[in-house]
Write an enzyme that holds these catalytic residues in place. Structure first.
Site, PDB file in Angstrom:
ATOM      1  N   ARG A 144      -0.087  11.002  -5.274  1.00 41.80           N
ATOM      2  CA  ARG A 144       0.681  11.810  -6.223  1.00 41.80           C
ATOM      3  C   ARG A 144       1.374  10.961  -7.280  1.00 41.80           C
ATOM      4  NH1 ARG A 144       4.022  14.637  -1.453  1.00 41.80           N
ATOM      5  NH2 ARG A 144       4.154  12.393  -1.018  1.00 41.80           N
ATOM      6  N   TYR A 154     -22.099  -7.500  -8.007  1.00 39.00           N
ATOM      7  CA  TYR A 154     -21.074  -8.172  -8.807  1.00 39.00           C
ATOM      8  C   TYR A 154     -21.659  -8.578 -10.157  1.00 39.00           C
ATOM      9  CZ  TYR A 154     -18.837  -8.677  -4.200  1.00 39.00           C
ATOM     10  OH  TYR A 154     -18.300  -8.459  -2.953  1.00 39.00           O
ATOM     11  N   SER A 168      -8.225 -10.322   0.956  1.00 43.33           N
ATOM     12  CA  SER A 168      -7.273 -11.008   1.836  1.00 43.33           C
ATOM     13  C   SER A 168      -5.883 -11.161   1.230  1.00 43.33           C
ATOM     14  CB  SER A 168      -7.822 -12.389   2.219  1.00 43.33           C
ATOM     15  OG  SER A 168      -8.042 -13.177   1.070  1.00 43.33           O
ATOM     16  N   LEU A 169      -5.785 -11.099  -0.106  1.00 44.70           N
ATOM     17  CA  LEU A 169      -4.471 -11.161  -0.764  1.00 44.70           C
ATOM     18  C   LEU A 169      -4.104  -9.829  -1.405  1.00 44.70           C
ATOM     19  CD1 LEU A 169      -4.571 -14.733  -2.360  1.00 44.70           C
ATOM     20  CD2 LEU A 169      -3.284 -13.989  -0.344  1.00 44.70           C
ATOM     21  N   ARG A 218      -9.470 -17.446 -10.698  1.00 41.36           N
ATOM     22  CA  ARG A 218      -9.894 -17.167 -12.066  1.00 41.36           C
ATOM     23  C   ARG A 218     -10.249 -18.416 -12.862  1.00 41.36           C
ATOM     24  NH1 ARG A 218      -8.266 -11.998 -13.905  1.00 41.36           N
ATOM     25  NH2 ARG A 218      -9.524 -12.503 -15.726  1.00 41.36           N
ATOM     26  N   GLY A 236     -10.633 -15.466  -3.942  1.00 39.27           N
ATOM     27  CA  GLY A 236     -11.202 -15.763  -5.249  1.00 39.27           C
ATOM     28  C   GLY A 236     -10.160 -16.314  -6.195  1.00 39.27           C
ATOM     29  N   LYS A 262       3.790 -12.386  -6.265  1.00 39.84           N
ATOM     30  CA  LYS A 262       4.055 -12.066  -7.669  1.00 39.84           C
ATOM     31  C   LYS A 262       4.951 -10.848  -7.851  1.00 39.84           C
ATOM     32  CE  LYS A 262      -0.486 -13.788  -9.180  1.00 39.84           C
ATOM     33  NZ  LYS A 262      -1.771 -13.412  -9.834  1.00 39.84           N
TER      34      LYS A 262
END
Length: 326
Positions: free
Chosen positions: A222, A55, A193-194, A278, A276, A202
Site C-alpha cells: 500500500r 542478464y 545477500s546485501l 559497480r 556484486g 547506507k
C-alpha cells in the site's frame, strides 16, 4: 580460502562475484567500470563468477569473457538458462549461446533459473544430463526452487546447487528448503545477500530505501508503487532489525556488510555468497568480505535480531511474492 563446492570437484571461493549488475540491472553502467570490477574481484581472490543468459540478454556473459577470458582455467563459472527456455531443445540452444558468449567450451555449473510449470521438469533435467554427457557443462542444478520443486528435482537427477535469496532480511528458506538441501548435500548459493543495498550500511530508516528497490515481501504494497505482491509486509520488524544492525556496527567496529556476509558465510548449508559491485574500487573492498569471520556470540546476536522478521515473513521463498515457487 577456497573449498570444495558441495559434492562436486569444484574448488570455489566463499564469495561469488554476481555479474547481474554489470549488465545494467541496477542502473546505467559503463562497460569500462564493469570490466574493471570483474578484474579486481579476481585479483582479490574471488574465483567463482555467477551469470545468466537473462542478464542483459547475454551481455553479462560477454563481459565476463572480455574481462577474464584469459583466466578461464583459474575460474569457476556458473550460468543459468531462462525459464522461457526450459524445453529440452531450447536448453541445448541456450547453453550453446552461453558458451559462445563466455568464449569457453564448458560451463562449470549450469542452472535452471526459475521453475516453469509449462514444461515437465523431467524433460528439462534430461536436457541438462545430455549437456553434461556432452562435456558442455560439468555440473547442473537449479535456482529459486522451493520445497516441492526441490523434491521433484532431486528425484530426477544429481542436483548440485540451489540458488536462492537468503540474507538477514529474508531467512524464509530456513523453514523447509534449506534443511532439505542440507540433508541432500546440495549447497545453497545465496543471492540478494546485501538486500539491494539495505545491508550495505547506507540507510538508517526503511522509509529511506529507494522506491525502485523496495519490491520484496517485507515492504507494504500500500506504500510502495513498484511492489507487485499484495502483502502488507513486515516493515516494523524490518526496522527493528536495521536498528539492531546499526547498534552492532557501533559495538563491534565492523561494517554492516561484514556482519551480513559474515553471518551468511557461517551458515552450514551455504556454499557461496553472491556479491556484486559497480566498479574496480568496490571490488577491491571485497577482500574484507572474503576474510571476515564472526565470533559465535555475534552470529547468535544477528540471528536473534532477525528472528521476528523471519517469523513474520512466513514460508513463501519467492522474495517478491509473485507465486513462482512452490
Amino acid at each position: 580460502m577456497n573449498s570444495k563446492f558441495g559434492k562436486t570437484d569444484l574448488e570455489t571461493s566463499p564469495i561469488v562475484y554476481g555479474c547481474m549488475g554489470g549488465a545494467g540491472a541496477f542502473g546505467a553502467q559503463e562497460e569500462k567500470d564493469s570490466i574493471e570490477a570483474l578484474q579486481e574481484a579476481f585479483n582479490v581472490g574471488i574465483n567463482f563468477f555467477d551469470t545468466a543468459e537473462a542478464y542483459g540478454n547475454g551481455y553479462s556473459e560477454q563481459l565476463l569473457k572480455k574481462a577474464l577470458g584469459d583466466k578461464r582455467s583459474e575460474m569457476v563459472i556458473s550460468s543459468k538458462v531462462a525459464r522461457e527456455n526450459l524445453a529440452p531443445a531450447d536448453i541445448i540452444e541456450a547453453c550453446d549461446r552461453s558458451l559462445k558468449n563466455l568464449g569457453t567450451d564448458y560451463i562449470d555449473l549450469y542452472m535452471l533459473h526459475w521453475p516453469n510449470r509449462d514444461v515437465p521438469l523431467a524433460d528439462s533435467i534430461g536436457a541438462l544430463k545430455t549437456l553434461k554427457d556432452a562435456g558442455k557443462i560439468r555440473h547442473y542444478g537449479v535456482s529459486n526452487f522451493g520445497t516441492a520443486d526441490i523434491d521433484e528435482a532431486m528425484a530426477l537427477g544429481d542436483i548440485d546447487v540451489n540458488q536462492l535469496p537468503y540474507h538477514l532480511f529474508f531467512r524464509t528458506i530456513e523453514a523447509e528448503v534449506l534443511p532439505k538441501c542440507q540433508a541432500a548435500g546440495i549447497p545453497i548459493m545465496c543471492y540478494s545477500s546485501l538486500m539491494q543495498g539495505l545491508l550495505a550500511g547506507k540507510y538508517k530508516k526503511i522509509d529511506d530505501f529507494p522506491v525502485d528497490r523496495a519490491r520484496t515481501r517485507m515492504f507494504d504494497y500500500r506504500k510502495w508503487d513498484q511492489v507487485t505482491h499484495k502483502e502488507t509486509g513486515a516493515e516494523e520488524a524490518g526496522q527493528e532489525l536495521l536498528d539492531a544492525l546499526w547498534a552492532m556496527t557501533a559495538e563491534t567496529g565492523l561494517a554492516m556488510e561484514e556482519l551480513a556476509i559474515g553471518w551468511l558465510k557461517a551458515q552450514e548449508a551455504v556454499g557461496g555468497v553472491i556479491v556484486g559491485t559497480r566498479n574496480g574500487a568496490q571490488s577491491k573492498a571485497l577482500k574484507k568480505l572474503l576474510d571476515v569471520n564472526l565470533d559465535d556470540s555475534i552470529l547468535q546476536a544477528l540471528s536473534d535480531a532477525s528472528n521476528r522478521l523471519y517469523v513474520e515473513l512466513g514460508t513463501d521463498v519467492d522474495m517478491w511474492g509473485k507465486g513462482r515457487t512452490r
